[in-house]
Structure formats: structure tokens, C-alpha cells
Design an enzyme around this catalytic site. Structure first.
Site, mmCIF file in Angstrom:
data_model
loop_
_atom_site.group_PDB
_atom_site.id
_atom_site.type_symbol
_atom_site.label_atom_id
_atom_site.label_comp_id
_atom_site.label_asym_id
_atom_site.label_seq_id
_atom_site.Cartn_x
_atom_site.Cartn_y
_atom_site.Cartn_z
ATOM 1 N N LYS A 17 175.224 71.711 -18.363
ATOM 2 C CA LYS A 17 176.342 72.081 -17.471
ATOM 3 C C LYS A 17 176.692 73.558 -17.670
ATOM 4 O O LYS A 17 176.893 74.296 -16.700
ATOM 5 C CB LYS A 17 177.571 71.208 -17.771
ATOM 6 C CG LYS A 17 177.413 69.790 -17.276
ATOM 7 C CD LYS A 17 178.484 68.851 -17.789
ATOM 8 C CE LYS A 17 178.170 67.415 -17.376
ATOM 9 N NZ LYS A 17 179.051 66.408 -17.962
ATOM 10 N N GLN A 57 183.940 65.933 -21.935
ATOM 11 C CA GLN A 57 182.713 65.137 -21.952
ATOM 12 C C GLN A 57 182.972 63.738 -22.513
ATOM 13 O O GLN A 57 183.588 63.575 -23.566
ATOM 14 C CB GLN A 57 181.645 65.860 -22.794
ATOM 15 C CG GLN A 57 180.299 65.178 -22.818
ATOM 16 C CD GLN A 57 179.631 65.122 -21.435
ATOM 17 O OE1 GLN A 57 179.704 66.064 -20.653
ATOM 18 N NE2 GLN A 57 178.995 64.001 -21.134
ATOM 19 N N ASP A 92 186.100 66.622 -12.486
ATOM 20 C CA ASP A 92 185.373 65.348 -12.550
ATOM 21 C C ASP A 92 185.964 64.332 -11.573
ATOM 22 O O ASP A 92 185.349 63.294 -11.312
ATOM 23 C CB ASP A 92 185.468 64.764 -13.972
ATOM 24 C CG ASP A 92 184.204 64.993 -14.785
ATOM 25 O OD1 ASP A 92 183.140 65.241 -14.185
ATOM 26 O OD2 ASP A 92 184.285 64.900 -16.028
#
Ligand code: NAD
Length: 293
Positions: free
Chosen positions: A52, A96, A119
Site C-alpha cells: 500500500k 491494518q 477503508d
């Protein structure tokens, strides 16, 4: 033989579409900034975070990666996320998953400012998704919609079966397919581990999205001829003939490509889309946080 829905090609098209927007922001002195926070030392999570970070930098998005030890407390982590939420230079906040045992992931997500929740997991964005109102969408199902749109595959008025009801894939996927639009307006069924006679449910579908997490679970004879099949699954199966000792397969048997009209490969299908849409959500966030005029 099914048309191959190539995630690398579509992800590149998504990135290409972001370049001009990033330049326009740069002309106003704004560099989109994505923060990625990782807690503990789960090796695959570190690989995801590194990819990422690299994908963001390659596109001219600033990436700030924060690595915390597994001993980090809930209060420390929430304070960190609140500080990022308040930092005007940060536009996207990603924590994460999974967090180490003992840490409450929901409470951490709740501490993210919804406008920076790239997200799309914050309850505020989940609500906006359910209401078909603008907000950050979870990257994987949002990537599936982008893929369908890229290939001109319409779901309007068709029967879609989503297998899996997770918060990150199945549920938001079903909601997106219900939204108004050419890649929406579907008649959606959500199947899950308690669904009886899954094969006959799947046989009804014009569009199948498999997000189960079980290798090659969906069989060829479950698929209606001509259906569009989206395989979200990423599963490792042992394979002594490979250097690594394993290979990656989806949730759908590869032979489904002989009956489907279009299908995503694994790897190289939905996988590359997820990061591309994360970058897209970060650019969206930067634009919304710095409106022109
Ligand atoms: P999850 O474990 O949270 O959810 C799996 C879902 O499958 C559950 O809702 C469960 O009800 C359903 N299920 C399990 N067994 C079933 C059965 N026998 N019959 C019907 N339904 C069943 O998983 P997830 O996070 O949604 O991920 C699903 C898969 O997608 C995994 O392989 C994961 O690695 C992959 N994934 C890929 C990406 C990507 O970028 N391509 C992103 C996220 C997840």
C-alpha cells in the site's frame, strides 16, 4: 470461454484517472496523504502495508506508515488515530487488520474521522452506503463495481448472488449492487454459511460474487451458463511443484471459465483493484477536505 476480467488492466485505468486529479491538487499546494497504521508483527500484514505504501508513493500520494508493537494499548492506539484525525495534512487513515488479540478493532475504527475513513469501515460511512448517499466505500467491493463498469457489464434488473456476509466484502457488495445505476439495480441475494442448498441458490444467478475464503468452493455445475463470476477469494493451497510450496487460488473452481461469460482470475482479478480503490478513496478524501473556492 469466459472473458477474462483483468484486474491489473482496470487498476491501471483507475490509477491513470487519478494522476490528473493529483496534479490539480498539487497545483493548489495539496499533496494527498494516506496514513497506514500497523500493530504487531503479522508477516502478511506487513507485506500488505508495504505494498500500500509503495502504490501510494508511485502515484505521488504521500504515505505515512506507523508501526506499533503488539504491546500497544487500546488507549494509545485510539489516541494515535485521533491525532491523525485532527492532523490537517493527513487525508486518509487506514488501520491494518487484524489487530493483535486484546485490541478492540471497532473502537479504533470509531476513532477515525469519517471523512478520512478511506477503508469505508466507520459506521458513518456504512450508513451512507446503506442509504446510497455519497461517502467512502469499502475498497474491495467498490473495486468489483469499477471492474464491472470498465467492462460494460450491467447488473440492472439481473439476479445477483453474493456469497459471504462479511463487513468488508459481502455486505457492502450486496448494498452496492442494490444502489441505483447500471452496475446496481440488481435483485440481490446474500448467501452465507447458514444458507441451505447453496448450489441451487447460485444456479439462479446472472452475477455471482464469491467472498467465502474457501479454496475452489464454488463448482462449475453451480453456475448458470453465461453468468458473470467475480471471485474475491484469495486462498493458499499446498503445491509441492512450486518454489514457494503453495499456490494462490480463488473461491471458485477455475473450470467455471468454460460456462461463465466473464470471470475474474485469481490472482490478477479483484486483488489489484483493492489497492487502486484505496488510492482513489484517498484522492476523494483530499478533494473533499480541500474544496475548490
Ligand atoms: P470472512 O471470513 O470474514 O467471511 C466469509 C463469509 O463466507 C462469511 O460471511 C461466511 O458466512 C461465508 N461462508 C463461509 N463458509 C460458507 C459456506 N460453506 N457456504 C456459504 N458461505 C460461507 O471473509 P472475507 O474477509 O469476506 O474474505 C473472503 C475471501 O475474500 C477470503 O478469501 C479473503 O482472503 C478474500 N479477500 C480478498 C480481498 C481482495 O483484495 N481480493 C479483500 C478482502 C478479502
Amino acid at each position: 470461454m469466459a472473458t477474462r476480467l483483468d484486474g491489473k488492466v482496470v487498476a491501471e485505468a483507475v490509477r491513470e484517472g487519478l494522476r490528473g486529479r493529483i496534479q490539480a491538487l498539487a497545483a493548489r499546494g495539496i499533496v494527498p496523504c494516506l496514513s497506514v497504521t500497523i500493530v504487531g508483527d503479522d508477516p502478511s500484514s506487513h507485506i500488505y502495508v508495504n505494498s500500500k505504501d509503495k502504490a501510494a508513493r508511485d502515484l505521488g500520494i504521500e504515505a505515512r506508515t506507523f508501526r506499533f508493537p503488539a504491546t500497544t494499548t487500546q488507549a494509545e492506539l485510539e489516541a494515535h488515530v485521533r491525532a491523525l484525525s485532527a492532523d490537517p495534512a493527513v487525508h486518509g487513515i487506514l488501520v491494518q487488520s487484524p489487530l493483535p488479540k486484546g485490541l478492540d478493532e471497532s473502537a479504533v475504527v470509531d476513532a477515525i474521522a469519517p471523512e478520512k475513513d478511506v477503508d469505508g469501515f466507520h459506521p458513518h460511512n456504512v450508513g451512507l452506503l446503506a442509504l446510497d448517499r455519497p461517502g467512502h466505500r469499502p475498497c474491495t467491493p467498490w473495486g468489483v463495481i469499477r471492474m464491472l463498469s470498465h467492462y460494460g457489464l450491467e447488473t440492472r434488473g439481473r439476479k445477483a448472488v453474493v456469497i459471504g456476509r462479511s463487513d468488508i466484502v459481502g455486505r457492502p457488495m450486496a448494498n452496492l449492487l442494490l444502489h441505483k445505476g447500471l452496475q446496481g439495480d440488481a435483485t440481490v441475494t446474500v448467501a452465507h454459511s447458514r444458507t441451505p442448498d447453496l448450489p441451487s441458490v447460485v444456479r439462479e444467478a446472472d452475477i455471482v460474487v464469491a467472498a467465502i475464503g474457501r479454496a475452489e468452493f464454488v463448482k462449475r455445475d453451480w453456475i448458470k451458463p453465461g453468468a458473470v463470476v467475480i471471485d474475491v477469494g484469495i486462498n493458499r493451497v499446498e503445491d509441492a511443484s512450486t518454489v514457494k510450496g503453495y499456490r494462490v487460488v480463488g473461491d471458485v473452481e477455475a473450470s467455471v471459465e468454460t460456462v461463465a461469460s466473464a470471470m475474474t482470475p485469481v490472482p490478477g482479478g479483484v486483488g489489484p483493484m483493492t489497492i487502486a480503490l484505496l488510492l482513489s478513496n484517498t484522492v476523494d478524501a483530499a478533494e473533499r477536505l480541500h474544496p475548490v473556492g
